[in-house]
Scaffold this motif. Structure first.
Motif, PDB file in Angstrom:
ATOM      1  N   TRP A 128       0.858  -1.183   0.000  1.00 32.96           N
ATOM      2  CA  TRP A 128       0.000   0.000   0.000  1.00 32.96           C
ATOM      3  C   TRP A 128       0.890   1.227   0.000  1.00 32.96           C
ATOM      4  O   TRP A 128       2.071   1.152   0.341  1.00 32.96           O
ATOM      5  N   SER A 129       0.343   2.355  -0.404  1.00 36.06           N
ATOM      6  CA  SER A 129       1.135   3.582  -0.476  1.00 36.06           C
ATOM      7  C   SER A 129       0.342   4.759   0.075  1.00 36.06           C
ATOM      8  O   SER A 129      -0.873   4.850  -0.137  1.00 36.06           O
ATOM      9  N   ALA A 130       1.035   5.638   0.765  1.00 33.33           N
ATOM     10  CA  ALA A 130       0.409   6.862   1.276  1.00 33.33           C
ATOM     11  C   ALA A 130       0.008   7.788   0.140  1.00 33.33           C
ATOM     12  O   ALA A 130      -0.761   8.735   0.344  1.00 33.33           O
ATOM     13  N   ASP A 131       0.520   7.526  -1.075  1.00 32.66           N
ATOM     14  CA  ASP A 131       0.204   8.368  -2.229  1.00 32.66           C
ATOM     15  C   ASP A 131      -1.071   7.935  -2.955  1.00 32.66           C
ATOM     16  O   ASP A 131      -1.549   8.650  -3.842  1.00 32.66           O
ATOM     17  N   LEU A 132      -1.610   6.776  -2.609  1.00 29.95           N
ATOM     18  CA  LEU A 132      -2.841   6.316  -3.250  1.00 29.95           C
ATOM     19  C   LEU A 132      -4.051   7.034  -2.659  1.00 29.95           C
ATOM     20  O   LEU A 132      -3.988   7.553  -1.542  1.00 29.95           O
ATOM     21  N   PRO A 133      -5.167   7.064  -3.393  1.00 30.86           N
ATOM     22  CA  PRO A 133      -6.389   7.688  -2.850  1.00 30.86           C
ATOM     23  C   PRO A 133      -6.919   6.909  -1.649  1.00 30.86           C
ATOM     24  O   PRO A 133      -6.413   5.827  -1.326  1.00 30.86           O
ATOM     25  N   GLU A 134      -7.940   7.448  -1.009  1.00 36.54           N
ATOM     26  CA  GLU A 134      -8.585   6.735   0.088  1.00 36.54           C
ATOM     27  C   GLU A 134      -8.992   5.342  -0.396  1.00 36.54           C
ATOM     28  O   GLU A 134      -9.320   5.146  -1.550  1.00 36.54           O
ATOM     29  N   ALA A 135      -8.963   4.376   0.501  1.00 37.53           N
ATOM     30  CA  ALA A 135      -9.089   2.965   0.136  1.00 37.53           C
ATOM     31  C   ALA A 135     -10.296   2.658  -0.750  1.00 37.53           C
ATOM     32  O   ALA A 135     -10.178   1.942  -1.752  1.00 37.53           O
ATOM     33  N   LYS A 136     -11.480   3.170  -0.389  1.00 39.27           N
ATOM     34  CA  LYS A 136     -12.692   2.858  -1.188  1.00 39.27           C
ATOM     35  C   LYS A 136     -12.567   3.434  -2.596  1.00 39.27           C
ATOM     36  O   LYS A 136     -12.945   2.785  -3.579  1.00 39.27           O
ATOM     37  N   THR A 137     -12.038   4.649  -2.693  1.00 41.19           N
ATOM     38  CA  THR A 137     -11.842   5.270  -4.010  1.00 41.19           C
ATOM     39  C   THR A 137     -10.823   4.485  -4.821  1.00 41.19           C
ATOM     40  O   THR A 137     -11.012   4.245  -6.022  1.00 41.19           O
ATOM     41  N   ALA A 138      -9.737   4.083  -4.175  1.00 37.67           N
ATOM     42  CA  ALA A 138      -8.708   3.310  -4.865  1.00 37.67           C
ATOM     43  C   ALA A 138      -9.276   1.976  -5.363  1.00 37.67           C
ATOM     44  O   ALA A 138      -8.983   1.545  -6.486  1.00 37.67           O
ATOM     45  N   PHE A 139     -10.105   1.329  -4.552  1.00 38.67           N
ATOM     46  CA  PHE A 139     -10.706   0.061  -4.973  1.00 38.67           C
ATOM     47  C   PHE A 139     -11.615   0.273  -6.177  1.00 38.67           C
ATOM     48  O   PHE A 139     -11.594  -0.508  -7.139  1.00 38.67           O
ATOM     49  N   ALA A 140     -12.420   1.310  -6.145  1.00 45.08           N
ATOM     50  CA  ALA A 140     -13.331   1.589  -7.260  1.00 45.08           C
ATOM     51  C   ALA A 140     -12.566   1.861  -8.550  1.00 45.08           C
ATOM     52  O   ALA A 140     -13.039   1.552  -9.647  1.00 45.08           O
ATOM     53  N   LYS A 141     -11.352   2.404  -8.425  1.00 45.75           N
ATOM     54  CA  LYS A 141     -10.522   2.714  -9.596  1.00 45.75           C
ATOM     55  C   LYS A 141      -9.617   1.566  -9.991  1.00 45.75           C
ATOM     56  O   LYS A 141      -8.830   1.693 -10.939  1.00 45.75           O
ATOM     57  N   GLY A 142      -9.693   0.444  -9.280  1.00 45.43           N
ATOM     58  CA  GLY A 142      -8.841  -0.694  -9.587  1.00 45.43           C
ATOM     59  C   GLY A 142      -7.421  -0.532  -9.098  1.00 45.43           C
ATOM     60  O   GLY A 142      -6.520  -1.247  -9.541  1.00 45.43           O
ATOM     61  N   GLN A 143      -7.191   0.387  -8.151  1.00 51.23           N
ATOM     62  CA  GLN A 143      -5.838   0.664  -7.664  1.00 51.23           C
ATOM     63  C   GLN A 143      -5.470  -0.125  -6.403  1.00 51.23           C
ATOM     64  O   GLN A 143      -4.367   0.028  -5.887  1.00 51.23           O
ATOM     65  N   VAL A 144      -6.365  -0.952  -5.923  1.00 45.48           N
ATOM     66  CA  VAL A 144      -6.075  -1.836  -4.801  1.00 45.48           C
ATOM     67  C   VAL A 144      -6.998  -3.044  -4.916  1.00 45.48           C
ATOM     68  O   VAL A 144      -8.124  -2.939  -5.411  1.00 45.48           O
ATOM     69  N   SER A 145      -6.501  -4.189  -4.463  1.00 45.09           N
ATOM     70  CA  SER A 145      -7.243  -5.440  -4.651  1.00 45.09           C
ATOM     71  C   SER A 145      -8.116  -5.829  -3.471  1.00 45.09           C
ATOM     72  O   SER A 145      -9.131  -6.499  -3.649  1.00 45.09           O
ATOM     73  N   MET A 146      -7.733  -5.431  -2.244  1.00 48.04           N
ATOM     74  CA  MET A 146      -8.486  -5.822  -1.057  1.00 48.04           C
ATOM     75  C   MET A 146      -8.625  -4.631  -0.104  1.00 48.04           C
ATOM     76  O   MET A 146      -7.648  -3.920   0.133  1.00 48.04           O
ATOM     77  N   ILE A 147      -9.834  -4.446   0.426  1.00 41.58           N
ATOM     78  CA  ILE A 147     -10.090  -3.404   1.414  1.00 41.58           C
ATOM     79  C   ILE A 147     -11.028  -3.962   2.483  1.00 41.58           C
ATOM     80  O   ILE A 147     -11.673  -4.992   2.281  1.00 41.58           O
ATOM     81  N   PHE A 148     -11.099  -3.246   3.602  1.00 41.10           N
ATOM     82  CA  PHE A 148     -12.039  -3.597   4.670  1.00 41.10           C
ATOM     83  C   PHE A 148     -13.030  -2.451   4.853  1.00 41.10           C
ATOM     84  O   PHE A 148     -12.634  -1.297   5.051  1.00 41.10           O
ATOM     85  N   VAL A 149     -14.323  -2.781   4.782  1.00 36.35           N
ATOM     86  CA  VAL A 149     -15.380  -1.791   4.962  1.00 36.35           C
ATOM     87  C   VAL A 149     -16.604  -2.463   5.585  1.00 36.35           C
ATOM     88  O   VAL A 149     -16.760  -3.680   5.488  1.00 36.35           O
ATOM     89  N   PRO A 150     -17.491  -1.694   6.218  1.00 34.63           N
ATOM     90  CA  PRO A 150     -18.820  -2.223   6.564  1.00 34.63           C
ATOM     91  C   PRO A 150     -19.701  -2.192   5.319  1.00 34.63           C
ATOM     92  O   PRO A 150     -19.283  -1.697   4.267  1.00 34.63           O
ATOM     93  N   SER A 151     -20.922  -2.675   5.423  1.00 32.55           N
ATOM     94  CA  SER A 151     -21.766  -2.792   4.228  1.00 32.55           C
ATOM     95  C   SER A 151     -22.068  -1.435   3.603  1.00 32.55           C
ATOM     96  O   SER A 151     -22.177  -1.329   2.381  1.00 32.55           O
TER      97      SER A 151
END
Length: 427
Positions: A255-278
């Protein structure tokens, strides 16, 4: 004999009135004299559900109880820390609403200004059977029920199925070490060795500033390690769990501090796994409806002693409400199976899905739901606490965020940073 019957009747009526009864208490005759219920108006502060969704249930209740008027006020536009403070202030001033939506982590400090549910509406034993263990822990104090959930929510693992296919992974990880291995495999970097940039993160882990639910993840890890918050934050177990979390960024660089917030990064295909509530999953679906999403329970430290992380809201009645009994009658109505299904259905008209059911008996309704099954499957072994994100616990979450930042910048050791967090959480 002709005087005997009137005399007996007179004696019967005399005994009746001397017993403190009124004519409205008489069978058959009393029905003609029974007073109509006095009008009652309830003010209800809600969150997350818009007025049209709640109005459908309010209308149904009012059809059965025409003397009850219910004014639902959606307070979602308020900052949650401000909303929390407002509830405490209004409760102490005696000018608050009748019904409020409260976060499960507020209950230890809030219960003193709440009215317990009347025993006749739902015995504690029935409550324990109807709801998940975390709800009983959060809502019941000294044998009294102080809040009632209309839904349940908690942290889940969300992953990109297409990214998993790229590395031949067919299912979600169930243990943290497996999760770490996958995160390393899924990460894509670019640039010269030693100066590589993370193009696609394997997992949104290790930081605080661009992971909205970092505090939930740490709360989960500490709960799995048996760390009691805040009293055990000065222990080696607490330090080891935090170090494991930070190393996803410091050592593994998935992971990188330069990437967008996790949910945004996931929506953009910039991260493969995140943790969120429903509800966080709803944000992702809205931003990227075509992403091939998988949802699974969170990984475990010990597979035979699972622990998940619950963060949800409940309805409560303020102690200074002039209509406490009527307020609780309405809430127990809302919590019934029929009404929870109706609430889910109404909410699903405005978004991809409604909030997961709080009733254990309705868990099977979501067994085949690709998005919500993991939430209810992990609810029976959930923990929770003040480190929940988006809960109005700003001071607690900010203290942990500051600690993570100071460790990453090497201004503090892990042990020193946790002592600072412990001090804030102990206040």
């Amino acid at each position: 004999m002709r005087y005997k019957l009137p005399t007996l009747a007179l004696l019967g009526f005399s005994a009746f009135f001397l017993a403190g009864c009124t004519i409205s208490d008489l069978p058959v005759i009393g029905g003609f004299f029974k007073k109509a219920p006095q009008p009652v108006t309830l003010t209800y502060w809600g969150l997350w559900e818009p007025a049209p969704v709640m109005q459908a249930l309010i209308d149904k209740y009012q059809e059965q109880n025409p003397h009850i008027a219910i004014n639902y006020e959606d307070r979602s536009v308020m900052d949650l820390a401000t909303y929390k403070d407002r509830i405490f202030e209004r409760a102490q001033q005696g000018s608050g609403p009748d019904i409020v939506r409260v976060h499960n982590s507020w209950m230890p400090k809030l219960k003193s200004v709440l009215a317990p549910m009347p025993d006749k509406l739902m015995p504690v034993g029935d409550f324990n059977n109807k709801f998940y263990p975390i709800v009983s822990k959060d809502a019941i104090y000294s044998g009294n029920i102080y809040a009632l959930p209309l839904y349940y929510d908690g942290l889940v693992l969300v992953y990109n199925k297409d990214h998993f296919d790229e590395i031949g992974q067919t299912g979600a990880p169930t243990a943290w070490e497996e999760f770490r291995r996958l995160a390393l495999e899924l990460t894509i970097r670019a640039g010269d060795p030693g100066n590589e940039l993370v193009v696609r993160g394997g997992a949104a882990m290790g930081a605080a500033n661009n992971i909205d639910h970092f505090s939930d993840i740490l709360g989960l890890m500490w709960s799995q390690a048996g760390v009691k918050i805040p009293q055990d934050l000065n222990t080696k177990a607490a330090q080891d769990a935090l170090t494991f979390y930070l190393n996803f960024l410091r050592e593994d660089k998935v992971w990188s501090a330069d990437l967008p917030e996790a949910k945004t990064a996931f929506a953009k295909g910039q991260v493969s796994m995140i943790f969120v509530p429903s509800w966080g999953l709803l944000d992702v679906i809205q931003a990227a409806p075509k992403v091939n999403i998988g949802v699974a329970p969170v990984p475990q430290a010990l597979l035979d002693s699972p622990v998940s992380w619950g963060s949800y809201w409940m309805e409560a009645v303020l102690a200074n409400s002039p209509a406490k009994d009527e307020a609780w009658k309405f809430l127990t109505f809302l919590a019934q199976e029929e009404q929870q299904r109706m609430l889910f259905s109404e909410a699903s008209k405005t978004r991809t899905f409604g909030a997961p059911y709080s009733l254990v008996s309705l868990g099977s309704d979501l067994a085949d739901n690709n998005y919500l099954s993991a939430v209810v499957r992990s609810a029976p072994y959930a923990a929770g606490g003040e480190l929940a994100a988006r809960s109005g616990n700003k001071n607690q979450v900010d203290a942990l965020k500051d600690a993570v930042a100071k460790i990453l910048s090497k201004d503090l050791t892990v042990g020193e940073a946790l002592l600072q967090v412990q001090k804030v959480l102990s206040q």
